[in-house]
Scaffold this motif. Structure first.
Motif, short mmCIF file in Angstrom:
data_model
loop_
_atom_site.label_atom_id
_atom_site.label_comp_id
_atom_site.label_asym_id
_atom_site.label_seq_id
_atom_site.Cartn_x
_atom_site.Cartn_y
_atom_site.Cartn_z
N LYS A 158 14.27 -8.52 -11.51
CA LYS A 158 14.16 -9.15 -12.83
C LYS A 158 12.70 -9.35 -13.24
CE LYS A 158 15.34 -13.38 -15.29
NZ LYS A 158 15.88 -14.72 -15.16
N TYR A 159 11.85 -9.66 -12.29
CA TYR A 159 10.45 -9.92 -12.59
C TYR A 159 9.56 -8.70 -12.37
CZ TYR A 159 11.96 -14.70 -12.96
OH TYR A 159 12.60 -15.84 -13.35
N GLY A 160 10.06 -7.52 -12.67
CA GLY A 160 9.24 -6.32 -12.69
C GLY A 160 9.13 -5.56 -11.39
N GLY A 161 10.03 -5.76 -10.47
CA GLY A 161 9.98 -5.03 -9.21
C GLY A 161 10.56 -3.64 -9.33
N VAL A 162 10.04 -2.72 -8.53
CA VAL A 162 10.54 -1.34 -8.51
C VAL A 162 10.88 -0.98 -7.06
CG1 VAL A 162 9.30 -0.56 -10.56
CG2 VAL A 162 8.18 -0.43 -8.34
N SER A 163 11.84 -0.09 -6.90
CA SER A 163 12.24 0.35 -5.57
C SER A 163 11.14 1.21 -4.95
CB SER A 163 13.54 1.15 -5.62
OG SER A 163 14.59 0.32 -6.03
N VAL A 164 10.71 0.82 -3.77
CA VAL A 164 9.62 1.51 -3.08
C VAL A 164 9.93 1.53 -1.59
CG1 VAL A 164 7.16 1.42 -2.49
CG2 VAL A 164 7.90 0.72 -4.76
N ALA A 165 9.74 2.68 -0.96
CA ALA A 165 9.85 2.76 0.50
C ALA A 165 8.42 2.85 1.05
CB ALA A 165 10.67 3.97 0.91
N LEU A 166 8.21 2.21 2.16
CA LEU A 166 6.87 2.13 2.75
C LEU A 166 6.94 2.55 4.21
CD1 LEU A 166 4.21 0.96 1.47
CD2 LEU A 166 4.69 -1.10 2.75
N ARG A 167 5.92 3.25 4.63
CA ARG A 167 5.81 3.64 6.04
C ARG A 167 4.37 3.46 6.47
NH1 ARG A 167 7.36 9.43 8.65
NH2 ARG A 167 5.66 10.13 7.36
N SER B 147 7.28 6.43 13.56
CA SER B 147 7.11 5.56 12.41
C SER B 147 8.21 5.85 11.39
CB SER B 147 5.74 5.81 11.78
OG SER B 147 5.55 5.02 10.65
N GLY B 148 8.93 4.81 10.97
CA GLY B 148 10.06 5.00 10.06
C GLY B 148 9.81 4.39 8.69
N TRP B 149 10.68 4.73 7.76
CA TRP B 149 10.60 4.22 6.39
C TRP B 149 11.29 2.87 6.31
CZ3 TRP B 149 7.55 6.13 2.82
CH2 TRP B 149 7.12 7.45 2.93
N HIS B 150 10.73 1.99 5.48
CA HIS B 150 11.31 0.67 5.23
C HIS B 150 11.51 0.52 3.73
CE1 HIS B 150 10.35 -0.47 9.36
NE2 HIS B 150 9.20 0.15 9.16
N LEU B 151 12.74 0.25 3.32
CA LEU B 151 13.04 0.07 1.90
C LEU B 151 12.58 -1.29 1.42
CD1 LEU B 151 16.59 1.61 1.62
CD2 LEU B 151 14.44 2.60 0.90
N GLY B 152 12.12 -1.33 0.19
CA GLY B 152 11.66 -2.59 -0.35
C GLY B 152 11.48 -2.55 -1.85
N ILE B 153 10.92 -3.62 -2.35
CA ILE B 153 10.63 -3.78 -3.76
C ILE B 153 9.12 -3.97 -3.90
CG2 ILE B 153 10.93 -5.30 -5.77
CD1 ILE B 153 13.46 -3.88 -5.17
N GLY B 154 8.52 -3.22 -4.80
CA GLY B 154 7.09 -3.37 -5.07
C GLY B 154 6.90 -4.09 -6.39
N ARG B 155 5.90 -4.98 -6.42
CA ARG B 155 5.56 -5.72 -7.64
C ARG B 155 4.04 -5.77 -7.77
NH1 ARG B 155 8.03 -11.38 -7.62
NH2 ARG B 155 6.97 -11.41 -9.60
N ASP C 208 -9.95 -0.62 5.19
CA ASP C 208 -10.09 -0.87 6.63
C ASP C 208 -9.46 0.25 7.47
OD1 ASP C 208 -7.54 -1.56 5.91
OD2 ASP C 208 -7.48 -3.40 7.08
N ARG C 209 -9.35 1.45 6.89
CA ARG C 209 -8.90 2.67 7.57
C ARG C 209 -7.44 2.66 8.00
NH1 ARG C 209 -12.48 6.18 5.96
NH2 ARG C 209 -14.59 5.72 6.61
N GLU C 210 -6.64 1.82 7.39
CA GLU C 210 -5.20 1.84 7.66
C GLU C 210 -4.57 2.91 6.79
OE1 GLU C 210 -1.23 -0.98 7.20
OE2 GLU C 210 -3.07 -1.55 6.20
N SER C 211 -3.68 3.71 7.37
CA SER C 211 -2.94 4.71 6.60
C SER C 211 -1.54 4.17 6.32
CB SER C 211 -2.82 6.01 7.38
OG SER C 211 -4.07 6.65 7.46
N VAL C 212 -1.08 4.44 5.12
CA VAL C 212 0.26 4.02 4.72
C VAL C 212 0.82 5.08 3.79
CG1 VAL C 212 -0.57 2.64 2.78
CG2 VAL C 212 1.61 2.09 3.80
N GLU C 213 2.12 5.33 3.87
CA GLU C 213 2.78 6.23 2.94
C GLU C 213 3.70 5.40 2.06
OE1 GLU C 213 2.79 10.64 4.84
OE2 GLU C 213 4.54 9.41 5.25
#
Length: 144
Positions: free
Chosen positions: A30-39, A47-55, A111-116
């Motif tokens: 409701k407050y502007g979140g979108v479906s996003v998967a993060l790894r 390393s696996g995918w995690h479903l979530g909401i991005g805001r 800080d050299r962290e990689s994320v997909e």
């Protein structure tokens, strides 16, 4: 305590958790979140995918894991710390673990962290626009 009382208690507990998740999901959407998967740590083999909401909250991209009882964000990425290092389509079984029609962005932080980050076309357009826009006086490299 008999079996029927225990079963009723478990059922009520499950119902409370299910309602909590549903309300949390609806509030974030409701407050502007979108479906996003993060790894995070995508170079690690398991390393696996995690479903979530991005805001978006000002200069920060907040990510909330779907299956969490936590009320706050699980990951916070400041805009000026993210840089897109690559873009690709989901490969193989990844397409089942990410939102439909997703593009996968490989990002690096200061800080050299990689994320997909995997998101659908509409969310991707919004994310790239947010990432490329910056307050006056600050230079941000083009995201796309």
């Amino acid at each position: 305590m008999d079996v029927s009382t225990l079963a009723l208690a478990l059922l009520l507990g499950s119902l409370v958790v299910a309602v909590w998740y549903a309300l949390r999901w609806l509030r974030m959407r409701k407050y502007g979140g979108v479906s996003v998967a993060l790894r995070w740590d995508p170079d690690r083999e398991r390393s696996g995918w995690h479903l979530g909401i991005g805001r978006y909250r000002g200069e920060e991209f907040l990510w909330y894991r779907v299956w969490s009882l936590r009320t706050g964000p699980d990951r916070i990425y400041p805009r000026d710390s993210l840089r897109i290092a690559g873009r690709r389509e989901p490969v193989g079984s990844e397409s089942y673990a990410v939102p439909t029609g997703s593009t996968v962005l490989r990002c690096e932080t200061t800080d050299r962290e990689s994320v997909e980050i995997a998101m659908g076309p509409g969310a991707l357009t919004g994310f790239l626009s947010w990432l490329e826009s910056s307050p006056p006086g600050r230079r941000v490299p083009r995201a796309s």
